[in-house]
Design a protein around this motif. Sequence first.
Motif, PDB file in Angstrom:
ATOM      1  N   LEU A   9      -7.041   1.321   3.859  1.00 31.61           N
ATOM      2  CA  LEU A   9      -6.437  -0.095   2.931  1.00 31.61           C
ATOM      3  C   LEU A   9      -7.047   0.231   1.722  1.00 31.61           C
ATOM      4  O   LEU A   9      -6.626   0.556   0.442  1.00 31.61           O
ATOM      5  N   ALA A  42       0.101  -0.072   6.868  1.00 32.19           N
ATOM      6  CA  ALA A  42      -0.404   0.857   6.014  1.00 32.19           C
ATOM      7  C   ALA A  42       1.024   1.908   6.247  1.00 32.19           C
ATOM      8  O   ALA A  42       1.754   1.658   7.395  1.00 32.19           O
ATOM      9  N   TYR A  48       0.776  -1.240   0.138  1.00 40.37           N
ATOM     10  CA  TYR A  48       0.280  -0.086  -0.498  1.00 40.37           C
ATOM     11  C   TYR A  48       1.062   1.282   0.317  1.00 40.37           C
ATOM     12  O   TYR A  48       1.558   1.185   0.446  1.00 40.37           O
TER      13      TYR A  48
END
Length: 476
Positions: free
Chosen positions: A182, A39, A10
Amino acid sequence: MNKNIFDGPYYQTIAGKLATSAASFDVFNPATGAVLAQAPAASAEQLEEAIAAAKTAFKSWSQLSYEERQTYLNAYADALQEHRDELARLLTLEQGKPLKTMSEPEVDQSISWIRQIAARRLPVEIVEETDAHVVELHHTPLGVIGAITPWNFPVLLALWKVAPALITGNTMVIKPSPFTPLSTLRFGQIAQSVLPPGVLSVVAGGNELGPQMTAHADIAKISFTGSTETGKHVIRSAAGTMKRLTLELGGNDAAIVLPDADWQAAIPQLFWGAIGNSGQWCVGIKRLYIHRSFHQEFVAAFVDYAKLQKMGDGLDPAVTVGPVQNKMQFDKVRTFLDDIKANGQKVVLGGEIDDSRPGYFIPVTVVDNPPEDAKIVQEEQFAPIVPIIVYDDVEDVIARANNSPYGLGGSVWGRDTKAAVAVANRLETGMVWVNEIHTQGVDIPFGGHKQSGLGTEHGNEGRQLFTNPKTILIHK
């Protein structure tokens, strides 16, 4: 690689590029309580870079015609459609909602929303015209929009902001909830393949990024969806630059089932109006008022319908009720259950958490006729718990429904539509449904009264709030 599955990595999306961050944070799967992914945590400098890129992109993006921006937005919708299945799966994994009944419809509605908004226009209005002059009202874009989005509908509530902001000529920087970053990071990444650099950036991180956005001189407007208490902080922080605000905040929505209602037919709608998304929506039914004449029959039928539902991991196609989204909310909901038990209120279904079970599961809980001053009646539970409250007199139930600092939504149910609409008109809320629940649309204005928010989303009214009304007077 399975096109229906995306497991990272990500990235932040800044100035049209994918960016890593020095720091990261855990994102949890609420169905298991286990870490789902890492993340990236944007630094203050990265947020500054995203805002600067949006400010630069605004100069050219705002000068495009509606038709040119429409082409871009439709291309974005096409790109999201290609990734529809992976986005829906990702949404279930990080948010917990059932894949088939909640996540897939959320992604589908978001894509449709972009296409519908892309087709809307705010035309120049002729306010006055005489032999001597003409007065035109233009709706010009504001600049950089800062969007701060919540964890209950992380895809839909973000793209609800993206589409009207971009079609009216603004650029946007989004900060998703740190609980559900996400899917937002992923649709931000997808956007970079079709939108010009800087038009849409996504930066994830903790709550420290919010004040940086709300106080920033180069952000013209904040569009925020979240709690009322956080909304008050947004107002205070934004005051220094007098930026525009749209705030969609908390609610304690009442559903009033009138004495003449076809209540048996309404039970599925009332149940999902309260329990859908595990009760985690601002306009969910938080208080269900039932006339005494059919109260006991209603409670029994409501409980019977609830027993048909399956609670569990949203990836299981048989599951209709998922977990609450995060540990903080899980612990907050436990205080409601503890208060119900401590005050001896009558629980006719649920009420006990299975602490041996992993994840943040709250069983569907029905509380029968708690007093009006009970915590479960006065406060927003944001959980699959519903109080069913008895009333005798319509005048009294209207007063009780309005006795709240909130005024987001509500619903009224009755065979006599005219009488039901008359009750709806007396509810102090921004939206009231009559004999239906949770219908939304791009042309249907949505906003709150009292402490449920400022401004309006959707409809011409909502789209205009992404613009500055500019009056141009022209001498002939």
